[in-house]
Write an enzyme that holds these catalytic residues in place. Structure first.
Site, PDB file in Angstrom:
ATOM      1  N   CYS A  96      -3.670  -2.933   3.765  1.00  0.00           N
ATOM      2  CA  CYS A  96      -5.260  -3.268   4.259  1.00  0.00           C
ATOM      3  C   CYS A  96      -5.356  -5.173   4.004  1.00  0.00           C
ATOM      4  O   CYS A  96      -5.264  -5.075   5.552  1.00  0.00           O
ATOM      5  CB  CYS A  96      -6.069  -2.764   3.431  1.00  0.00           C
ATOM      6  SG  CYS A  96      -7.783  -2.721   3.151  1.00  0.00           S
ATOM      7  N   HIS A 107      -4.087   3.460   3.953  1.00  0.00           N
ATOM      8  CA  HIS A 107      -3.775   3.171   2.297  1.00  0.00           C
ATOM      9  C   HIS A 107      -2.711   4.372   1.937  1.00  0.00           C
ATOM     10  O   HIS A 107      -2.920   4.891   1.192  1.00  0.00           O
ATOM     11  CB  HIS A 107      -5.172   2.801   1.364  1.00  0.00           C
ATOM     12  CG  HIS A 107      -5.382   1.480   1.208  1.00  0.00           C
ATOM     13  ND1 HIS A 107      -5.784   0.965  -0.276  1.00  0.00           N
ATOM     14  CD2 HIS A 107      -7.106   1.183   1.973  1.00  0.00           C
ATOM     15  CE1 HIS A 107      -6.094   0.045   0.500  1.00  0.00           C
ATOM     16  NE2 HIS A 107      -7.488   0.605   1.651  1.00  0.00           N
ATOM     17  N   GLU A 166      -0.827   4.151  -1.172  1.00  0.00           N
ATOM     18  CA  GLU A 166      -0.860   4.456  -2.519  1.00  0.00           C
ATOM     19  C   GLU A 166      -2.072   5.341  -3.215  1.00  0.00           C
ATOM     20  O   GLU A 166      -1.908   5.663  -4.007  1.00  0.00           O
ATOM     21  CB  GLU A 166      -1.067   3.333  -3.199  1.00  0.00           C
ATOM     22  CG  GLU A 166      -2.316   2.411  -2.978  1.00  0.00           C
ATOM     23  CD  GLU A 166      -2.713   1.173  -1.443  1.00  0.00           C
ATOM     24  OE1 GLU A 166      -4.116   1.404  -1.642  1.00  0.00           O
ATOM     25  OE2 GLU A 166      -2.010   1.703  -0.464  1.00  0.00           O
TER      26      GLU A 166
END
Length: 232
Positions: free
Chosen positions: A86, A203, A205
């Site tokens: 990002c 994302h 994660e």
């Protein structure tokens, strides 16, 4: 595999990455403040999401001048792995480590959603755990995630197979309907020519624990660990 997670003023996804690499995968991980200039000993440098320096001027425009980015550049030039997620992707383009730029979303609005992505390559350390053409789901959260590059650069990216992830429909169709921000060629993530630097707006994660609704992102980190073990 040793991870170094870069922290700028305004970063807010650094702890999320640490939760995955250290908490879920039990890999040595250290947080590296933006004033540091040494990444010696790390295998993977992670530039996380957030709003580095408040996104003043442009997203990532100030972060590129931080001392730590010189260390990131040296790490990449030595063949070390670097991933920007990002805001981290934006920093990598501003620093010239990846081509193109991230500009305002097509609808000029911040987009926070879960989107489908098609995996375009599986021959890199980042993506060994995926299948060619597999459709995965990852969260996005950005206002300036529209990937832009001039036609010549786009042609080079396609010719060199540097596009790693594309936005798509859940059935894998790549078109404007499956594109949440207007990115050219539906580009969601790309790498440099050597494949050791990866930038992506989604994302991974945030999709690494089933309790949060999905674990497709965890496989990216698992791919890295598996690649390191294969070398050993």
């Amino acid at each position: 595999m040793k991870f170094a997670v870069i922290v700028f003023p305004g970063s807010n996804c650094d702890r999320d990455v640490v939760t995955v690499t250290r908490g879920l995968l039990d890999q040595p991980t250290r947080l590296v403040w933006h004033t540091e200039d040494d990444l010696d000993g790390c295998d993977v440098a992670v530039i996380p999401g957030g709003f580095s320096y408040g996104d003043y001027l442009r997203c990532g425009a100030i972060a590129r001048f931080s001392p730590v980015m010189q260390a990131v550049r040296r790490h990449a030039e030595r063949g070390g792995l670097v991933i920007g997620i990002c805001n981290g992707f934006q920093v990598l383009t501003e620093a010239g480590l990846l081509p193109g730029a991230l500009v305002r979303n097509r609808d000029l609005q911040f987009v926070c959603d879960r989107v489908a992505l098609k995996v375009e390559r599986t021959d890199l350390p980042w993506v060994h755990s995926y299948r060619p053409g597999e459709v995965i789901t990852l969260p996005i959260a950005h206002g300036e995630g529209c990937y832009y590059a001039e036609e010549a650069t786009l042609a080079e990216l396609e010719e060199n197979r540097q596009v790693v992830f594309r936005y798509c429909r859940p059935d894998g169709t790549i078109d404007a309907v499956g594109n949440p921000n207007g990115s050219l060629h539906n580009i969601a993530g790309l790498c440099n020519r050597h494949g050791n630097v990866l930038g992506m707006m989604p994302h991974p994660e945030r999709a690494s624990d089933p309790i949060l609704g999905g674990s497709d992102g965890r496989r990216l980190f698992e791919s890295l660990v598996a690649s390191a073990l294969a070398v050993v």
